[in-house]
Design a protein around this motif. Structure first.
Motif, PDB file in Angstrom:
ATOM      1  N   TYR A   1       0.698  -1.081  -0.118  1.00 30.19           N
ATOM      2  CA  TYR A   1      -0.028   0.120  -0.018  1.00 30.19           C
ATOM      3  C   TYR A   1       0.786   1.266   0.032  1.00 30.19           C
ATOM      4  O   TYR A   1       0.814   2.171  -0.782  1.00 30.19           O
ATOM      5  N   LYS A   2       2.143   1.222   0.777  1.00 32.30           N
ATOM      6  CA  LYS A   2       2.795   2.316   0.930  1.00 32.30           C
ATOM      7  C   LYS A   2       3.605   2.793  -0.588  1.00 32.30           C
ATOM      8  O   LYS A   2       3.558   3.865  -1.144  1.00 32.30           O
ATOM      9  N   ASN A   3       3.892   1.540  -1.327  1.00 32.53           N
ATOM     10  CA  ASN A   3       4.625   1.755  -2.668  1.00 32.53           C
ATOM     11  C   ASN A   3       3.253   2.134  -3.530  1.00 32.53           C
ATOM     12  O   ASN A   3       3.786   3.023  -4.413  1.00 32.53           O
ATOM     13  N   PHE A   4       2.197   1.544  -3.309  1.00 33.79           N
ATOM     14  CA  PHE A   4       1.120   2.154  -4.260  1.00 33.79           C
ATOM     15  C   PHE A   4       0.671   3.815  -4.017  1.00 33.79           C
ATOM     16  O   PHE A   4       0.620   4.415  -5.117  1.00 33.79           O
ATOM     17  N   MET A   5       1.089   4.188  -2.996  1.00 37.19           N
ATOM     18  CA  MET A   5       0.699   5.723  -2.777  1.00 37.19           C
ATOM     19  C   MET A   5       1.964   6.291  -3.441  1.00 37.19           C
ATOM     20  O   MET A   5       1.565   7.407  -3.940  1.00 37.19           O
ATOM     21  N   LEU A   6       3.080   6.014  -3.218  1.00 39.19           N
ATOM     22  CA  LEU A   6       4.334   6.576  -3.769  1.00 39.19           C
ATOM     23  C   LEU A   6       4.141   6.439  -5.231  1.00 39.19           C
ATOM     24  O   LEU A   6       4.395   7.736  -5.908  1.00 39.19           O
ATOM     25  N   GLU A   7       3.797   5.447  -5.719  1.00 33.18           N
ATOM     26  CA  GLU A   7       3.510   5.343  -7.254  1.00 33.18           C
ATOM     27  C   GLU A   7       2.452   6.349  -7.735  1.00 33.18           C
ATOM     28  O   GLU A   7       2.367   7.335  -8.598  1.00 33.18           O
ATOM     29  N   LEU A   8       1.123   6.560  -6.838  1.00 36.01           N
ATOM     30  CA  LEU A   8       0.132   7.406  -7.303  1.00 36.01           C
ATOM     31  C   LEU A   8       0.607   8.841  -7.336  1.00 36.01           C
ATOM     32  O   LEU A   8      -0.074   9.590  -8.109  1.00 36.01           O
ATOM     33  N   GLU A   9       1.431   9.265  -6.235  1.00 31.62           N
ATOM     34  CA  GLU A   9       1.950  10.754  -6.284  1.00 31.62           C
ATOM     35  C   GLU A   9       3.135  11.111  -7.049  1.00 31.62           C
ATOM     36  O   GLU A   9       3.426  12.326  -7.064  1.00 31.62           O
ATOM     37  N   LYS A  10       3.757   9.969  -7.637  1.00 35.39           N
ATOM     38  CA  LYS A  10       5.011  10.165  -8.370  1.00 35.39           C
ATOM     39  C   LYS A  10       4.680  11.450  -9.364  1.00 35.39           C
ATOM     40  O   LYS A  10       3.731  11.352 -10.331  1.00 35.39           O
TER      41      LYS A  10
END
Length: 395
Positions: free
Chosen positions: A18-27
């Protein structure tokens, strides 16, 4: 809601993912200020078909020849904008997921708007879920046969029309700092249009301009994200820019009057198994004996503000303008989305695009998960497995 998909997703889920997902979403974008849920919603074909049928019933009302006459009183006199067109460009219908008497999941209409939603961000969100989690390709975030290429083509047609991208701007009061700014930036990347704050736009005669590299560029079309309800009583915000209520040489996407016409105001005119009993408060002749089963809503409010959930007769008697309120039978959400520690309530927004001279087309969806008394993300900040998300629907 699709048990096999839910089980598969929950088994693969970790906080690290989930943390990686949020990082990807905000990239490449600013930090998202609202909560994005840990999971999409997996919607069965049966429920999807009910959602589509419910939407079609509402559209049939909107397309009636007398719809404008029915809804004329919805537009506050102070905020009636001239040169209204014949149709909205957007329709969004919010349905709570409930259980009917037969024990089957069914949608119930909560809210409706002739106003844009996150038409850019939802594509980005869906693609990021697919990138970061294993999402079965037997489900789709698009509806009505759309794919991404077809969707972007229609989105461009609706927003840009016959103009050039530099002649079109997405506009809000302080656009780059709005809570939904992520959608603005995704849309800009997708369509190539400008993002302008209200103060960036200047009026010369009846025409509107913005400045770029020392040049004055005329705006032909505004993708309007300014909600008049949020600025009501504060006309000063227009003094250094332009006042939308004046006669202007500008095309609106969508015209501001549609925000009022297609809203809670429309719900008392709907009679459907998918719409809770709704009446204008000034037309309620006697207070229901089971008042605990009703909710009181102001017609002109945004994001659930002013709603009275636990209504008393005293609350009703205190309302000074009952013509601007509705009394609506409560919708009991079913906690149908299984999180690792119990059921979560869901709401699904069906999102349509309506091109000039065309027909409304169901394209994509948005979902929201809640454990609180109300669905909006602002009411669920202290929980997990809640917030904004998307429905992956069984093909």
């Amino acid at each position: 809601m699709i048990p096999a998909q839910r089980q598969k997703y929950n088994q693969q889920f970790t906080q690290e993912k989930y943390k990686n997902f949020m990082l990807e979403l905000e990239k490449g974008y600013p930090e998202i200020p609202f909560r994005v849920a840990e999971t999409p919603v997996f919607v069965t074909k049966a429920l999807k078909e009910k959602l589509i049928a419910a939407g079609e019933e509402i559209i049939n009302l909107i397309k009636q020849p007398n719809f404008k006459e029915l809804t004329q009183k919805s537009i506050p006199a102070d905020w009636n904008v001239p040169n209204e067109n014949e149709q909205p460009h957007f329709l969004t219908f919010d349905f709570g997921i409930c259980k009917n008497e037969a024990g089957k999941l069914t949608p119930m209409l909560i809210e409706m708007q002739g106003f844009p939603s996150l038409y850019g961000f939802q594509i980005h969100l869906s693609n990021t879920f697919r990138k970061c989690f294993e999402i079965d390709h037997s489900t789709n975030h698009f509806l009505n046969g759309f794919d991404e290429e077809q969707y972007i083509k229609l989105f461009k047609e609706v927003i840009i029309g016959k103009h050039q991208p530099h002649e079109v701007a997405l506009m809000d009061v302080d656009a780059p700092n709005q809570k939904t700014a992520i959608d603005f930036f995704v849309t800009q990347k997708m369509l190539g249009i400008k993002i302008l704050a209200l103060e960036d736009i200047k009026q010369v005669g009846k025409q509107l301009f913005y400045e770029e590299d020392g040049q004055q560029i005329q705006l032909k079309r505004i993708y309007n994200r300014l909600i008049f309800d949020e600025v009501a009583g504060n006309s000063d915000i227009f003094k250094d820019s332009f006042d939308p209520r004046e006669e202007l040489d500008i095309e609106w996407v969508t015209h501001p009057n549609w925000f009022y016409r297609i809203s809670k105001y429309t719900m008392p005119f709907l009679n459907s198994e998918f719409v809770p009993e709704t009446r204008f408060l000034d037309q309620v002749e006697s207070v229901p004996a089971d008042l605990e089963n009703y909710v009181l809503k102001p017609l002109f409010s945004f994001a659930g503000m002013g709603v009275i959930i636990d209504v008393t007769e005293a609350d009703i008697n205190k309302i000074p303008d009952p013509e601007n309120w509705i009394l609506q039978r409560k919708v009991n959400y079913e906690p149908a989305v299984q999180s690792p520690d119990g059921g979560v309530k869901a709401e699904i927004r069906m999102m349509y695009l309506w091109p000039d001279g065309g027909e409304p087309q169901l394209c994509i969806n948005l979902a929201r998960l809640s454990r609180g008394k109300m669905i909006g993300v602002r009411y669920n900040a202290d929980f997990d497995w809640v917030g904004g998300t998307v429905g992956f629907m069984e093909e």
